[in-house]
Design a protein around this motif. Structure first.
Motif, short mmCIF file in Angstrom:
data_model
loop_
_atom_site.label_atom_id
_atom_site.label_comp_id
_atom_site.label_asym_id
_atom_site.label_seq_id
_atom_site.Cartn_x
_atom_site.Cartn_y
_atom_site.Cartn_z
N VAL A 73 0.85 -1.19 0.00
CA VAL A 73 0.00 0.00 0.00
C VAL A 73 0.89 1.24 0.00
O VAL A 73 1.86 1.32 0.76
CB VAL A 73 -0.94 0.03 1.23
CG1 VAL A 73 -1.62 1.39 1.36
CG2 VAL A 73 -1.99 -1.06 1.11
N ASP A 181 -3.09 0.57 -4.37
CA ASP A 181 -3.07 -0.84 -3.97
C ASP A 181 -1.84 -1.57 -4.51
O ASP A 181 -0.98 -0.97 -5.17
CB ASP A 181 -4.37 -1.54 -4.39
CG ASP A 181 -4.53 -1.64 -5.91
OD1 ASP A 181 -3.55 -1.41 -6.66
OD2 ASP A 181 -5.65 -1.96 -6.37
N ARG A 187 -7.01 3.58 -5.63
CA ARG A 187 -8.31 3.00 -5.28
C ARG A 187 -9.09 3.83 -4.28
O ARG A 187 -10.32 3.75 -4.25
CB ARG A 187 -8.12 1.60 -4.70
CG ARG A 187 -7.45 0.61 -5.60
CD ARG A 187 -8.20 0.37 -6.89
NE ARG A 187 -9.61 0.15 -6.71
CZ ARG A 187 -10.35 -0.66 -7.47
NH1 ARG A 187 -9.78 -1.33 -8.44
NH2 ARG A 187 -11.63 -0.78 -7.27
N PHE A 206 -7.81 -1.61 4.19
CA PHE A 206 -7.18 -1.56 2.88
C PHE A 206 -5.91 -2.40 2.86
O PHE A 206 -5.68 -3.20 1.92
CB PHE A 206 -6.87 -0.11 2.53
CG PHE A 206 -6.47 0.14 1.10
CD1 PHE A 206 -7.16 -0.46 0.05
CD2 PHE A 206 -5.41 0.97 0.79
CE1 PHE A 206 -6.81 -0.21 -1.27
CE2 PHE A 206 -5.04 1.22 -0.52
CZ PHE A 206 -5.74 0.62 -1.55
N GLN A 210 -4.81 -6.12 0.83
CA GLN A 210 -3.69 -6.18 -0.13
C GLN A 210 -2.64 -7.22 0.23
O GLN A 210 -1.69 -7.43 -0.53
CB GLN A 210 -3.03 -4.79 -0.24
CG GLN A 210 -3.97 -3.67 -0.62
CD GLN A 210 -4.78 -3.97 -1.86
OE1 GLN A 210 -4.24 -4.41 -2.87
NE2 GLN A 210 -6.08 -3.72 -1.79
#
Length: 211
Positions: A73, A181, A187, A206, A210
């Protein structure tokens, strides 16, 4: 030339900027839709690719925004060190949000700050500014025209200089934070004013998605 965002997306950004872009004002990104229930930030339903652009970090090393990040990330913010307190507030929010994450998740987030004021933000100035928050934050510089293009590809508009007193100036720009991402697609977008608690909650979800 890199592919540009769809005209309708850019138009939406420009309309928003016309209303809010002053100093470090904020503007929503393109392709914005209501976020899924698991997110408070602005969700980009299709996402859009991070540009294949190479800038220079504060150590003079080349850094490609698409291929160089080593973590799943990436948070990307466009700002400058001579800004009023708004850019510093965004950086403080990012830092507090990462501190709220479990250590193993915080370690998966790379923070990248791209200077929109290369004239004043020398490598030394930018590095010193970032170190106020975290020595791991990456600062990037480049030709201003290229930085504007990169920012535009990520849905962030950069305006011109606004002269102040004593020969000083500010730069109008969107102050949103862009979440990228592991596929290197933008995103999520968090607008200026997002709290550290909200950002941390979104980041935890998030990052986990990932891994």
């Amino acid at each position: 030339m890199r592919p540009r965002l769809p005209a309708r997306a850019v138009t939406g950004v420009l309309l928003s900027l016309a209303l809010t872009l002053t100093g470090c004002g904020a503007a929503p990104g393109p392709q914005a839709e209501p976020a899924p229930a698991r997110y408070s930030g602005t969700w980009l339903s299709e996402g859009y690719p991070v540009p294949d652009a190479t800038l220079t970090d504060t150590q003079g090393q080349h850094f490609n925004l698409r291929t160089s990040p080593s973590k799943p990330v990436v948070l990307v913010f466009f700002g400058y060190t001579s800004s009023t307190t708004r850019c510093a507030q965004v950086m403080t929010t990012i830092t507090k949000a990462r501190e709220l994450l479990p250590d193993h998740l915080a370690a998966k987030v790379q923070v990248v700050v791209v200077s929109i004021d290369p004239e004043r933000d020398t490598p030394e100035v930018l590095r010193h500014w970032l170190d106020r928050w975290d020595g791991s934050y990456l600062g990037l510089r480049g030709d201003l025209d290229e930085v504007r293009e990169v920012a535009g590809d990520l849905g962030v508009e950069i305006g011109g200089r606004q002269q102040g007193g004593h020969g000083d100036y500010e730069i109008a720009h969107g102050a949103q934070v862009v979440g990228v991402d592991r596929e290197r697609r933008a995103r999520l977008v968090w607008l200026e004013g997002t709290s550290a608690d909200v950002l941390a909650a979104d980041l935890e979800t998030f990052v986990e998605e990932q891994l």
